[in-house]
Design an enzyme around this catalytic site. Structure first.
Site, PDB file in Angstrom:
ATOM      1  N   LYS A 127      14.534   8.498  18.908  1.00 27.05           N
ATOM      2  CA  LYS A 127      14.959   8.660  20.021  1.00 27.05           C
ATOM      3  C   LYS A 127      14.185   7.553  20.899  1.00 27.05           C
ATOM      4  CE  LYS A 127      15.735  10.316  24.580  1.00 27.05           C
ATOM      5  NZ  LYS A 127      17.173  10.997  24.909  1.00 27.05           N
TER       6      LYS A 127
ATOM      7  N   THR B 142      11.687  15.019  25.704  1.00 25.77           N
ATOM      8  CA  THR B 142      11.436  13.598  25.265  1.00 25.77           C
ATOM      9  C   THR B 142       9.824  13.371  25.446  1.00 25.77           C
ATOM     10  OG1 THR B 142      13.673  12.921  25.616  1.00 25.77           O
ATOM     11  CG2 THR B 142      11.971  10.982  25.449  1.00 25.77           C
TER      12      THR B 142
ATOM     13  N   LYS C 245      10.862   6.113  31.740  1.00 23.43           N
ATOM     14  CA  LYS C 245      10.006   7.145  31.182  1.00 23.43           C
ATOM     15  C   LYS C 245      10.069   6.819  29.492  1.00 23.43           C
ATOM     16  CE  LYS C 245       9.771  11.613  29.454  1.00 23.43           C
ATOM     17  NZ  LYS C 245      10.304  12.963  29.444  1.00 23.43           N
TER      18      LYS C 245
HETATM   19  P1  NAD Z   1      13.922  18.313  34.991  1.00 20.73           P
HETATM   20  O1  NAD Z   1      12.688  17.887  35.798  1.00 20.73           O
HETATM   21  O2  NAD Z   1      15.192  18.456  35.594  1.00 20.73           O
HETATM   22  O3  NAD Z   1      13.466  19.899  34.270  1.00 20.73           O
HETATM   23  C1  NAD Z   1      12.180  20.120  33.678  1.00 20.73           C
HETATM   24  C2  NAD Z   1      11.804  21.305  34.209  1.00 20.73           C
HETATM   25  O4  NAD Z   1      10.723  21.900  33.702  1.00 20.73           O
HETATM   26  C3  NAD Z   1      11.686  21.591  35.681  1.00 20.73           C
HETATM   27  O5  NAD Z   1      12.738  22.622  36.142  1.00 20.73           O
HETATM   28  C4  NAD Z   1      10.211  21.961  36.130  1.00 20.73           C
HETATM   29  O6  NAD Z   1      10.062  23.021  37.037  1.00 20.73           O
HETATM   30  C5  NAD Z   1      10.022  22.536  34.568  1.00 20.73           C
HETATM   31  N1  NAD Z   1       8.513  22.786  34.281  1.00 20.73           N
HETATM   32  C6  NAD Z   1       7.762  21.921  34.319  1.00 20.73           C
HETATM   33  N2  NAD Z   1       6.438  22.470  34.195  1.00 20.73           N
HETATM   34  C7  NAD Z   1       6.542  23.853  33.699  1.00 20.73           C
HETATM   35  C8  NAD Z   1       6.018  24.904  33.095  1.00 20.73           C
HETATM   36  N3  NAD Z   1       4.564  24.670  33.035  1.00 20.73           N
HETATM   37  N4  NAD Z   1       6.355  25.969  33.151  1.00 20.73           N
HETATM   38  C9  NAD Z   1       7.721  25.874  33.306  1.00 20.73           C
HETATM   39  N5  NAD Z   1       8.711  25.060  33.505  1.00 20.73           N
HETATM   40  C10 NAD Z   1       7.808  24.093  33.691  1.00 20.73           C
HETATM   41  O7  NAD Z   1      14.150  17.546  33.732  1.00 20.73           O
HETATM   42  P2  NAD Z   1      15.309  17.173  32.724  1.00 20.73           P
HETATM   43  O8  NAD Z   1      16.087  16.116  33.373  1.00 20.73           O
HETATM   44  O9  NAD Z   1      15.961  18.715  32.730  1.00 20.73           O
HETATM   45  O10 NAD Z   1      14.682  16.753  31.301  1.00 20.73           O
HETATM   46  C11 NAD Z   1      14.128  17.615  30.526  1.00 20.73           C
HETATM   47  C12 NAD Z   1      13.602  16.829  29.251  1.00 20.73           C
HETATM   48  O11 NAD Z   1      14.939  16.211  28.561  1.00 20.73           O
HETATM   49  C13 NAD Z   1      12.530  15.487  29.753  1.00 20.73           C
HETATM   50  O12 NAD Z   1      11.876  15.548  28.586  1.00 20.73           O
HETATM   51  C14 NAD Z   1      13.769  14.417  29.714  1.00 20.73           C
HETATM   52  O13 NAD Z   1      13.232  13.217  29.473  1.00 20.73           O
HETATM   53  C15 NAD Z   1      14.587  14.801  28.400  1.00 20.73           C
HETATM   54  N6  NAD Z   1      16.049  14.130  28.846  1.00 20.73           N
HETATM   55  C16 NAD Z   1      16.793  14.268  29.998  1.00 20.73           C
HETATM   56  C17 NAD Z   1      17.862  13.783  29.940  1.00 20.73           C
HETATM   57  C18 NAD Z   1      18.709  13.729  31.446  1.00 20.73           C
HETATM   58  O14 NAD Z   1      19.795  13.149  31.443  1.00 20.73           O
HETATM   59  N7  NAD Z   1      18.125  14.437  32.312  1.00 20.73           N
HETATM   60  C19 NAD Z   1      18.615  13.236  28.800  1.00 20.73           C
HETATM   61  C20 NAD Z   1      18.032  13.316  27.841  1.00 20.73           C
HETATM   62  C21 NAD Z   1      16.690  13.942  27.742  1.00 20.73           C
END
Ligand code: NAD
Length: 313
Positions: A178, A103, A253
């Site tokens: 979204k 997102t 966020k």
């Molecule tokens: P998260 O923080 O658990 O996962 C993100 C991952 O990206 C982390 O493991 C981090 O180490 C990795 N990362 C960061 N920089 C990096 C890089 N340069 N190279 C490789 N890996 C890297 O977040 P999440 O909850 O999995 O969310 C991911 C996306 O999905 C976000 O944009 C969030 O807004 C969206 N989202 C999350 C949810 C939810 O319920 N968690 C729901 C809908 C949408």
């Protein structure tokens, strides 16, 4: 160019966190060769246990891959992994399909798409709803921006990861939908909390209000599914001390992105702005990691009401 991604394709998956980890595993289980990369070694090991091949860099993950999926915290990081000698754009196979499920800001999504196109690649912004549970179960809903051809090509992949995918328009439209949906959701959840608080203040039982409003004109997901008081909907986070669900920090966020778009486009969104203030304040305190329906407890406390949720705090 627009034929569907084959079932034995190689997928480079960058970002194996709460959402990306289970998504990558689901693709591996469905028969794709998945090369996963994350900065956190423990997450690489977890994904490996689920059939993903762990690699040590973005370049290694995307080298020769037909599909590249990103699931990262924000637009700056998405553009960061796209750019540079080691990045996606410089190393993906010609014509590869990039699907960004993060997102992020609408403008960042459009920038990512333009840079991908200039590099001879295809790009979809494909943010999701459904949370961690939906990611694990393969029942996410995708809101997609990009060309009809790329959307058609992505169908086999989106079909593994989700239950529903809607093409919302050209590049950036998935992110736009979204952000609009989540701004509306935040307003709904606050409104439902205020209505329960007023009902309680007027001496009405939670269940009585629910029984009417859930099938009357007040009906909405924030009431019927994410009911913020314990009792009427046993599976809602209110029954387990507001364990998420969808955390206040994530709603905060998404509201930040939505309100940046509100400002930029001069939209008169007073309720959206108020919701941004409410969730911004909640995010400063111990509720940041709670489900966003915890806003009801905050409203009730400020109203001097006893709700039955205090003891578990
Ligand atoms: P998260 O923080 O658990 O996962 C993100 C991952 O990206 C982390 O493991 C981090 O180490 C990795 N990362 C960061 N920089 C990096 C890089 N340069 N190279 C490789 N890996 C890297 O977040 P999440 O909850 O999995 O969310 C991911 C996306 O999905 C976000 O944009 C969030 O807004 C969206 N989202 C999350 C949810 C939810 O319920 N968690 C729901 C809908 C949408």
């Amino acid at each position: 160019m627009s034929s569907p991604i084959p079932g034995d394709a190689t997928v480079g998956f960058i970002g194996l966190g709460h959402m990306g980890g289970p998504m990558a595993v689901n693709l591996a289980k469905a028969g794709y060769t998945v090369r996963g990369f994350d900065l956190v070694p423990e997450l690489l090991a977890e994904a490996q246990a689920g059939g993903v091949t762990p690699v040590g860099s973005v370049a290694e993950a995307v080298d020769g891959a037909e599909v590249v999926i990103t699931s990262l915290p924000n637009g700056r990081l998405v553009l960061g992994v796209y750019r540079g000698d080691d990045g996606v754009l410089a190393n993906a196979a010609p014509g590869a399909l990039l699907i960004d499920t993060s997102t992020i800001d609408v403008d960042d999504a459009r920038t990512a798409s333009a840079e991908a196109t200039a590099a001879g690649l295809r790009h979809l912004d494909a943010p999701v709803s459904g949370g961690v549970v939906g990611a694990a179960a393969g029942t996410l809903a995708f809101m997609v921006g990009g060309t009809e051809e790329s959307f058609a090509a992505a169908q086999p992949i989106l079909g593994v990861l989700g239950a529903r995918a809607v093409r919302c328009g050209d590049s950036g439209a998935g992110q736009a939908v979204k952000l609009c949906n989540n701004m509306l959701l935040a307003i709904h959840q606050i409104g439902v909390g205020e209505a329960f608080a007023l009902a309680k203040a007027l001496g009405v039982e939670d269940q009585a209000f629910f029984d009417v409003a859930s099938v009357a004109t007040g009906t909405c997901w924030a009431l019927n599914v994410n009911c913020p008081v314990p009792g009427p909907v046993p599976a809602s986070p209110a029954n387990r001390d507001y364990q998420p669900g969808f955390a206040v920090s994530l709603m905060n966020k998404d509201l930040g992105l939505a309100l940046a778009a509100v400002e930029k486009n001069g939209v008169h969104a007073e309720l959206g702005k108020h919701a941004g203030q409410v969730y911004g304040a909640l995010n400063e305190g111990d509720a940041a990691t709670k489900d966003f329906s915890v806003v009801y407890r905050d409203i009730a406390e400020k109203s001097g009401l006893t709700t039955g949720t205090e003891a578990t705090r």
